[in-house]
Design a protein around this motif. Structure first.
Motif, PDB file in Angstrom:
ATOM      1  N   ASN A  35       0.751  -0.979  -0.121  1.00  0.00           N
ATOM      2  CA  ASN A  35      -0.111   0.155   0.020  1.00  0.00           C
ATOM      3  C   ASN A  35       0.782   1.280  -0.006  1.00  0.00           C
ATOM      4  O   ASN A  35       0.217   2.285  -0.438  1.00  0.00           O
ATOM      5  CB  ASN A  35      -1.002   0.136   1.360  1.00  0.00           C
ATOM      6  N   VAL A  36       2.019   1.301   0.582  1.00  0.00           N
ATOM      7  CA  VAL A  36       2.812   2.546   0.542  1.00  0.00           C
ATOM      8  C   VAL A  36       3.952   2.421  -0.468  1.00  0.00           C
ATOM      9  O   VAL A  36       3.991   3.264  -1.183  1.00  0.00           O
ATOM     10  CB  VAL A  36       3.386   2.731   2.300  1.00  0.00           C
ATOM     11  N   GLU A  37       4.998   1.491  -0.219  1.00  0.00           N
ATOM     12  CA  GLU A  37       6.038   1.474  -1.310  1.00  0.00           C
ATOM     13  C   GLU A  37       6.312   0.116  -1.429  1.00  0.00           C
ATOM     14  O   GLU A  37       6.761  -0.590  -0.526  1.00  0.00           O
ATOM     15  CB  GLU A  37       7.175   2.418  -0.892  1.00  0.00           C
ATOM     16  N   TRP A  38       6.455  -0.540  -2.801  1.00  0.00           N
ATOM     17  CA  TRP A  38       6.952  -1.694  -3.191  1.00  0.00           C
ATOM     18  C   TRP A  38       8.427  -1.920  -2.683  1.00  0.00           C
ATOM     19  O   TRP A  38       9.230  -0.986  -2.565  1.00  0.00           O
ATOM     20  CB  TRP A  38       6.845  -1.793  -4.853  1.00  0.00           C
ATOM     21  N   ALA A  39       8.748  -3.178  -2.320  1.00  0.00           N
ATOM     22  CA  ALA A  39       9.948  -3.610  -1.943  1.00  0.00           C
ATOM     23  C   ALA A  39      10.023  -5.122  -2.176  1.00  0.00           C
ATOM     24  O   ALA A  39       9.174  -5.862  -2.428  1.00  0.00           O
ATOM     25  CB  ALA A  39       9.971  -3.221  -0.412  1.00  0.00           C
ATOM     26  N   MET A  40      11.370  -5.462  -2.445  1.00  0.00           N
ATOM     27  CA  MET A  40      11.606  -6.766  -2.905  1.00  0.00           C
ATOM     28  C   MET A  40      11.555  -7.895  -1.979  1.00  0.00           C
ATOM     29  O   MET A  40      12.493  -8.812  -1.911  1.00  0.00           O
ATOM     30  CB  MET A  40      12.892  -6.907  -3.764  1.00  0.00           C
ATOM     31  N   ASN A  41      10.557  -7.960  -1.131  1.00  0.00           N
ATOM     32  CA  ASN A  41      10.585  -9.225  -0.412  1.00  0.00           C
ATOM     33  C   ASN A  41       9.648 -10.357  -1.113  1.00  0.00           C
ATOM     34  O   ASN A  41       9.006 -10.075  -2.123  1.00  0.00           O
ATOM     35  CB  ASN A  41       9.469  -8.867   0.983  1.00  0.00           C
ATOM     36  N   VAL A  42      10.048 -11.391  -0.567  1.00  0.00           N
ATOM     37  CA  VAL A  42       9.111 -12.670  -1.337  1.00  0.00           C
ATOM     38  C   VAL A  42       7.620 -12.413  -1.522  1.00  0.00           C
ATOM     39  O   VAL A  42       7.064 -12.653  -2.364  1.00  0.00           O
ATOM     40  CB  VAL A  42       9.532 -14.139  -0.894  1.00  0.00           C
ATOM     41  N   GLY A  43       7.018 -11.788  -0.395  1.00  0.00           N
ATOM     42  CA  GLY A  43       5.801 -11.459  -0.430  1.00  0.00           C
ATOM     43  C   GLY A  43       4.649 -12.522   0.095  1.00  0.00           C
ATOM     44  O   GLY A  43       5.338 -13.638   0.294  1.00  0.00           O
ATOM     45  N   ASP A  44       3.462 -12.101   0.014  1.00  0.00           N
ATOM     46  CA  ASP A  44       2.585 -13.161   0.645  1.00  0.00           C
ATOM     47  C   ASP A  44       1.893 -14.328  -0.276  1.00  0.00           C
ATOM     48  O   ASP A  44       1.948 -15.296   0.377  1.00  0.00           O
ATOM     49  CB  ASP A  44       1.312 -12.415   1.141  1.00  0.00           C
ATOM     50  N   LYS A  45       1.964 -13.985  -1.630  1.00  0.00           N
ATOM     51  CA  LYS A  45       1.592 -15.451  -2.478  1.00  0.00           C
ATOM     52  C   LYS A  45       2.775 -16.068  -2.629  1.00  0.00           C
ATOM     53  O   LYS A  45       2.735 -17.386  -2.358  1.00  0.00           O
ATOM     54  CB  LYS A  45       1.291 -14.387  -3.740  1.00  0.00           C
ATOM     55  N   LYS A  46       4.095 -15.671  -2.973  1.00  0.00           N
ATOM     56  CA  LYS A  46       5.125 -16.447  -3.033  1.00  0.00           C
ATOM     57  C   LYS A  46       5.382 -17.197  -1.693  1.00  0.00           C
ATOM     58  O   LYS A  46       5.920 -18.176  -1.358  1.00  0.00           O
ATOM     59  CB  LYS A  46       6.352 -15.888  -3.907  1.00  0.00           C
ATOM     60  N   GLY A  47       5.254 -16.358  -0.585  1.00  0.00           N
ATOM     61  CA  GLY A  47       5.494 -16.652   0.863  1.00  0.00           C
ATOM     62  C   GLY A  47       4.789 -18.034   1.087  1.00  0.00           C
ATOM     63  O   GLY A  47       5.240 -18.748   1.995  1.00  0.00           O
ATOM     64  N   GLU A  48       3.686 -17.876   0.669  1.00  0.00           N
ATOM     65  CA  GLU A  48       2.588 -19.277   0.976  1.00  0.00           C
ATOM     66  C   GLU A  48       3.384 -20.446   0.363  1.00  0.00           C
ATOM     67  O   GLU A  48       3.236 -21.618   0.938  1.00  0.00           O
ATOM     68  CB  GLU A  48       1.276 -19.160   0.550  1.00  0.00           C
ATOM     69  N   ILE A  49       4.048 -20.283  -0.757  1.00  0.00           N
ATOM     70  CA  ILE A  49       4.627 -21.445  -1.356  1.00  0.00           C
ATOM     71  C   ILE A  49       5.962 -21.934  -0.473  1.00  0.00           C
ATOM     72  O   ILE A  49       6.238 -22.967  -0.321  1.00  0.00           O
ATOM     73  CB  ILE A  49       5.340 -21.146  -2.747  1.00  0.00           C
ATOM     74  N   LEU A  50       6.673 -20.940  -0.108  1.00  0.00           N
ATOM     75  CA  LEU A  50       7.820 -21.041   0.800  1.00  0.00           C
ATOM     76  C   LEU A  50       7.440 -21.702   2.051  1.00  0.00           C
ATOM     77  O   LEU A  50       8.059 -22.690   2.321  1.00  0.00           O
ATOM     78  CB  LEU A  50       8.453 -19.654   1.008  1.00  0.00           C
ATOM     79  N   ASP A  51       6.479 -21.194   2.969  1.00  0.00           N
ATOM     80  CA  ASP A  51       5.738 -21.783   4.013  1.00  0.00           C
ATOM     81  C   ASP A  51       5.566 -23.374   3.842  1.00  0.00           C
ATOM     82  O   ASP A  51       6.055 -24.051   4.454  1.00  0.00           O
ATOM     83  CB  ASP A  51       4.378 -21.289   4.437  1.00  0.00           C
ATOM     84  N   ALA A  52       4.832 -23.630   2.689  1.00  0.00           N
ATOM     85  CA  ALA A  52       4.392 -24.887   2.163  1.00  0.00           C
ATOM     86  C   ALA A  52       5.932 -26.021   2.100  1.00  0.00           C
ATOM     87  O   ALA A  52       5.952 -26.949   2.542  1.00  0.00           O
ATOM     88  CB  ALA A  52       3.569 -25.133   1.076  1.00  0.00           C
TER      89      ALA A  52
END
Ligand SMILES: Cn1cnc(CNC(=O)c2cc(-c3ccc(F)cc3)cc(O)c2O)c1
Ligand SMILES: [Mg+2]
Length: 214
Positions: A35-52
């Motif tokens: 919402n404020v500024e983009w940053a190069m974290n893996v993020g929530d969508k790819k983060g769910e693949i990482l979690d799995a």
């Protein structure tokens, strides 16, 4: 305010997330960067693949290449079994400083060893430094041109066991073509692509999961 984007993310986390609650810190980073500024974290969508993948592997020893602000470091560390260790390498001193503080806010710094320096210089020291033998999981998310040379270095340093899982971010965007060709064509890996989206954007990206066959 805040001199750098990582500093601004840290400030937002300190002002909004619950101290010691890793999920609230992860959510705070995601809402700031969405919402404020983009940053190069893996993020929530790819983060769910990482979690799995972390939950499936149940790793004792994890290596992360590229810490940045510690977002994926948190996602991995919060899911580790007791006694497991996560070693994360970051070559940018400022990023490492911010990541340490974000990990501290999440209460996850006890499971994590954050080293600052070039991965090519640090990887050969890991066995001795941590009295360990092989990694069970490697999350690759640093310079895209370093993915392949560092994977070959991990092989040469005998840090991969039969069954070790490599999970690589950004294999579509920005892309890691030489790495992809290697893991998809080498008889020593079984590779699988997980399509997703670039963090916080409607742009295609994906992660490549490659199992080392020994
Ligand atoms: C400076 N630096 C320190 N570490 C690194 C390694 N990470 C990346 O380069 C990286 C880049 C992007 C990305 C950037 C611009 C763009 F238009 C699209 C994607 C996304 C990611 O998830 C990444 O991990 C870069
Ligand atoms: Mg990435």
């Amino acid at each position: 305010s805040g001199k750098s984007r990582p500093m601004r993310i840290l400030q937002y986390v300190q002002n909004t997330a619950v101290q010691g609650d890793a999920n609230s810190v992860i959510s705070a980073v995601d809402s700031y960067c969405a919402n404020v500024e983009w940053a190069m974290n893996v993020g929530d969508k790819k983060g769910e693949i990482l979690d799995a993948v972390v939950l499936d592997v149940r790793p004792r020893w994890v290596l992360e290449l590229g810490t940045y602000c510690g977002y994926s470091t948190m996602r991995i560390a919060r899911l580790l079994p007791p006694g497991a260790r996560l070693i994360t390498l970051e070559m940018n001193h400022h990023y490492a400083q911010v990541a340490k503080q974000i990990l501290g806010h999440a209460g996850l710094d006890s499971q994590v060893d954050l080293l600052v320096g070039a991965s090519s210089a640090l990887i050969p020291q890991l066995k001795k430094k941590f009295d360990m033998d092989k990694f069970d999981l490697v999350f690759i998310d640093h310079w895209k041109t370093s993915y392949l040379p560092d994977t070959k270095l991990l092989e040469e340093c005998d840090l991969l066991a039969s069954g070790t899982v490599l999970l690589a971010d950004n294999v579509t965007c920005p892309g890691a073509p030489e790495y992809l060709h290697y893991v998809r064509n080498s008889p020593r890996y079984k590779s699988l692509y997980f399509p997703s989206q670039l963090e916080y954007l409607r742009v295609e990206d994906g992660m490549e999961k490659s199992v080392f066959l020994g």
